[in-house]
Design an enzyme around this catalytic site. Structure first.
Site, PDB file in Angstrom:
ATOM      1  N   GLU A   1      62.986 -87.452 -39.948  1.00 57.93           N
ATOM      2  CA  GLU A   1      62.522 -88.768 -40.361  1.00 57.93           C
ATOM      3  C   GLU A   1      61.748 -89.511 -39.282  1.00 57.93           C
ATOM      4  O   GLU A   1      62.036 -89.379 -38.097  1.00 57.93           O
ATOM      5  CB  GLU A   1      63.729 -89.633 -40.775  1.00 57.93           C
ATOM      6  CG  GLU A   1      64.462 -89.064 -41.967  1.00 57.93           C
ATOM      7  CD  GLU A   1      65.612 -89.916 -42.438  1.00 57.93           C
ATOM      8  OE1 GLU A   1      65.947 -89.828 -43.635  1.00 57.93           O
ATOM      9  OE2 GLU A   1      66.186 -90.678 -41.619  1.00 57.93           O
TER      10      GLU A   1
ATOM     11  N   GLU B   1      73.392-101.114 -52.187  1.00 49.98           N
ATOM     12  CA  GLU B   1      74.583-100.542 -51.559  1.00 49.98           C
ATOM     13  C   GLU B   1      75.672-101.577 -51.304  1.00 49.98           C
ATOM     14  O   GLU B   1      76.850-101.256 -51.394  1.00 49.98           O
ATOM     15  CB  GLU B   1      74.220 -99.861 -50.240  1.00 49.98           C
ATOM     16  CG  GLU B   1      73.495 -98.561 -50.425  1.00 49.98           C
ATOM     17  CD  GLU B   1      73.437 -97.718 -49.162  1.00 49.98           C
ATOM     18  OE1 GLU B   1      74.248 -97.936 -48.236  1.00 49.98           O
ATOM     19  OE2 GLU B   1      72.581 -96.819 -49.122  1.00 49.98           O
TER      20      GLU B   1
ATOM     21  N   TRP C   1      71.710 -90.118 -36.333  1.00 47.00           N
ATOM     22  CA  TRP C   1      70.695 -91.177 -36.223  1.00 47.00           C
ATOM     23  C   TRP C   1      71.325 -92.484 -35.754  1.00 47.00           C
ATOM     24  O   TRP C   1      70.720 -93.202 -34.972  1.00 47.00           O
ATOM     25  CB  TRP C   1      69.940 -91.368 -37.540  1.00 47.00           C
ATOM     26  CG  TRP C   1      70.780 -91.789 -38.706  1.00 47.00           C
ATOM     27  CD1 TRP C   1      71.094 -93.065 -39.086  1.00 47.00           C
ATOM     28  CD2 TRP C   1      71.413 -90.922 -39.651  1.00 47.00           C
ATOM     29  NE1 TRP C   1      71.893 -93.042 -40.198  1.00 47.00           N
ATOM     30  CE2 TRP C   1      72.092 -91.745 -40.566  1.00 47.00           C
ATOM     31  CE3 TRP C   1      71.456 -89.528 -39.815  1.00 47.00           C
ATOM     32  CZ2 TRP C   1      72.824 -91.220 -41.638  1.00 47.00           C
ATOM     33  CZ3 TRP C   1      72.176 -89.019 -40.873  1.00 47.00           C
ATOM     34  CH2 TRP C   1      72.851 -89.850 -41.764  1.00 47.00           C
TER      35      TRP C   1
ATOM     36  N   CYS D   1      71.140 -97.236 -44.723  1.00 47.65           N
ATOM     37  CA  CYS D   1      69.925 -96.485 -44.400  1.00 47.65           C
ATOM     38  C   CYS D   1      69.444 -95.758 -45.645  1.00 47.65           C
ATOM     39  O   CYS D   1      70.230 -95.391 -46.506  1.00 47.65           O
ATOM     40  CB  CYS D   1      70.144 -95.522 -43.238  1.00 47.65           C
ATOM     41  SG  CYS D   1      71.513 -94.400 -43.457  1.00 47.65           S
TER      42      CYS D   1
ATOM     43  N   HIS E   1      59.480 -87.465 -43.173  1.00 43.71           N
ATOM     44  CA  HIS E   1      59.280 -88.496 -44.185  1.00 43.71           C
ATOM     45  C   HIS E   1      59.684 -89.857 -43.627  1.00 43.71           C
ATOM     46  O   HIS E   1      60.375 -89.966 -42.628  1.00 43.71           O
ATOM     47  CB  HIS E   1      60.058 -88.175 -45.468  1.00 43.71           C
ATOM     48  CG  HIS E   1      61.530 -87.976 -45.265  1.00 43.71           C
ATOM     49  ND1 HIS E   1      62.075 -86.784 -44.849  1.00 43.71           N
ATOM     50  CD2 HIS E   1      62.571 -88.831 -45.411  1.00 43.71           C
ATOM     51  CE1 HIS E   1      63.380 -86.909 -44.747  1.00 43.71           C
ATOM     52  NE2 HIS E   1      63.720 -88.151 -45.081  1.00 43.71           N
TER      53      HIS E   1
ATOM     54  N   GLU F   1      67.975 -83.951 -41.701  1.00 43.59           N
ATOM     55  CA  GLU F   1      67.150 -85.155 -41.682  1.00 43.59           C
ATOM     56  C   GLU F   1      65.962 -84.867 -40.778  1.00 43.59           C
ATOM     57  O   GLU F   1      66.114 -84.252 -39.719  1.00 43.59           O
ATOM     58  CB  GLU F   1      67.925 -86.352 -41.120  1.00 43.59           C
ATOM     59  CG  GLU F   1      69.066 -86.818 -41.987  1.00 43.59           C
ATOM     60  CD  GLU F   1      68.620 -87.528 -43.260  1.00 43.59           C
ATOM     61  OE1 GLU F   1      67.412 -87.596 -43.535  1.00 43.59           O
ATOM     62  OE2 GLU F   1      69.502 -88.014 -43.978  1.00 43.59           O
TER      63      GLU F   1
ATOM     64  N   HIS G   1      65.347 -94.585 -47.766  1.00 41.77           N
ATOM     65  CA  HIS G   1      63.918 -94.275 -47.730  1.00 41.77           C
ATOM     66  C   HIS G   1      63.163 -95.184 -48.681  1.00 41.77           C
ATOM     67  O   HIS G   1      63.632 -95.449 -49.777  1.00 41.77           O
ATOM     68  CB  HIS G   1      63.669 -92.841 -48.201  1.00 41.77           C
ATOM     69  CG  HIS G   1      64.634 -91.846 -47.672  1.00 41.77           C
ATOM     70  ND1 HIS G   1      65.821 -91.540 -48.314  1.00 41.77           N
ATOM     71  CD2 HIS G   1      64.605 -91.096 -46.556  1.00 41.77           C
ATOM     72  CE1 HIS G   1      66.468 -90.634 -47.612  1.00 41.77           C
ATOM     73  NE2 HIS G   1      65.769 -90.341 -46.547  1.00 41.77           N
TER      74      HIS G   1
ATOM     75  N   HIS H   1      64.736 -82.894 -47.688  1.00 44.20           N
ATOM     76  CA  HIS H   1      65.904 -82.672 -46.834  1.00 44.20           C
ATOM     77  C   HIS H   1      66.345 -81.216 -46.800  1.00 44.20           C
ATOM     78  O   HIS H   1      67.340 -80.881 -46.149  1.00 44.20           O
ATOM     79  CB  HIS H   1      67.065 -83.554 -47.305  1.00 44.20           C
ATOM     80  CG  HIS H   1      66.822 -85.005 -47.079  1.00 44.20           C
ATOM     81  ND1 HIS H   1      66.272 -85.818 -48.051  1.00 44.20           N
ATOM     82  CD2 HIS H   1      67.027 -85.793 -46.001  1.00 44.20           C
ATOM     83  CE1 HIS H   1      66.169 -87.046 -47.570  1.00 44.20           C
ATOM     84  NE2 HIS H   1      66.605 -87.057 -46.332  1.00 44.20           N
TER      85      HIS H   1
ATOM     86  N   TYR I   1      63.136 -88.494 -35.427  1.00 46.20           N
ATOM     87  CA  TYR I   1      64.233 -87.588 -35.058  1.00 46.20           C
ATOM     88  C   TYR I   1      64.386 -86.515 -36.126  1.00 46.20           C
ATOM     89  O   TYR I   1      63.952 -86.679 -37.269  1.00 46.20           O
ATOM     90  CB  TYR I   1      65.552 -88.363 -34.879  1.00 46.20           C
ATOM     91  CG  TYR I   1      66.211 -88.729 -36.183  1.00 46.20           C
ATOM     92  CD1 TYR I   1      67.244 -87.969 -36.706  1.00 46.20           C
ATOM     93  CD2 TYR I   1      65.778 -89.824 -36.922  1.00 46.20           C
ATOM     94  CE1 TYR I   1      67.838 -88.290 -37.914  1.00 46.20           C
ATOM     95  CE2 TYR I   1      66.355 -90.150 -38.134  1.00 46.20           C
ATOM     96  CZ  TYR I   1      67.386 -89.383 -38.622  1.00 46.20           C
ATOM     97  OH  TYR I   1      67.957 -89.689 -39.827  1.00 46.20           O
TER      98      TYR I   1
END
Length: 191
Positions: free
Chosen positions: A127, A100, A172, A80, A45, A125, A82, A38, A115
């Site tokens: 991604e 979360e 996003w 959201c 990624h 970002e 990874h 980042h 994006y």
């Protein structure tokens, strides 16, 4: 729903966790720490975004915790994150939803898109993001390290909020929501 039950703030995200670097075709090409992936303009990624609706068809939104490195205090989709090195996208989406929000529900794949969004000179970002949706009637319990506030919102109301205050939402999320509304209108009745 800003008063959703909070639970002990378990640390579930680490700057040194190994993310999966990919090419434009989503082929794995290496690994890099979350912090490095980042940094600056970011390195491409693998990522995912989850949209969880309640039985009425209202979307669960989260406000990102103030301690988040990128877009702290912004409203965004339900969850959201990874997949980590060696972790499948399916395992990652269910892991993170539980970490979360303490939620478990079936999640259906909707689409994948690329994006890049610059937050500041230090971070961005970049991604290739897979988007999933699901439905749950269970009450969420937010992890305060990741989320400062939760609320359910009707799709039409959300459209109006984004139109009136786009600066309050993550980049996003605005892209994903627009595409869901355009290409997946049946989503609210199908899940």
């Amino acid at each position: 729903m800003g008063n959703a039950p909070a639970r002990p703030a378990a640390v579930v995200s680490f700057e040194d966790e190994a993310l999966i670097l990919v090419d434009h075709e989503d082929r794995e090409i290496g690994h890099l720490s979350k912090a490095a992936a980042h940094h600056g303009n970011g390195r491409l990624h693998r990522a995912f975004s989850l949209f969880v609706f309640d039985p009425r068809g209202h979307l669960l939104l989260q406000k990102r915790a103030a301690g988040k490195r990128l877009w702290p205090g912004y409203w965004s989709n339900t969850c959201c994150s990874h997949p980590r090195r060696g972790e499948s996208i399916d395992a990652a989406i269910h892991r993170r939803l539980h970490e979360e929000l303490r939620l478990q529900c079936p999640l259906a794949f909707l689409f994948k898109f690329r994006y890049q969004a610059q937050f500041d000179e230090r971070g961005a970002e970049n991604e290739l993001c897979s988007v999933f949706a699901g439905r749950s009637g269970d009450p969420p319990a937010l992890n305060l390290n990741e989320i400062s506030e939760l609320r359910y919102v009707a799709p039409d109301v959300l459209d109006q909020e984004i139109q009136a205050r786009p600066q309050d939402f993550t980049p996003w999320f605005k892209i994903e929501w627009s595409r869901i509304r355009r290409d997946h209108a049946e989503l609210l009745t199908r899940l």
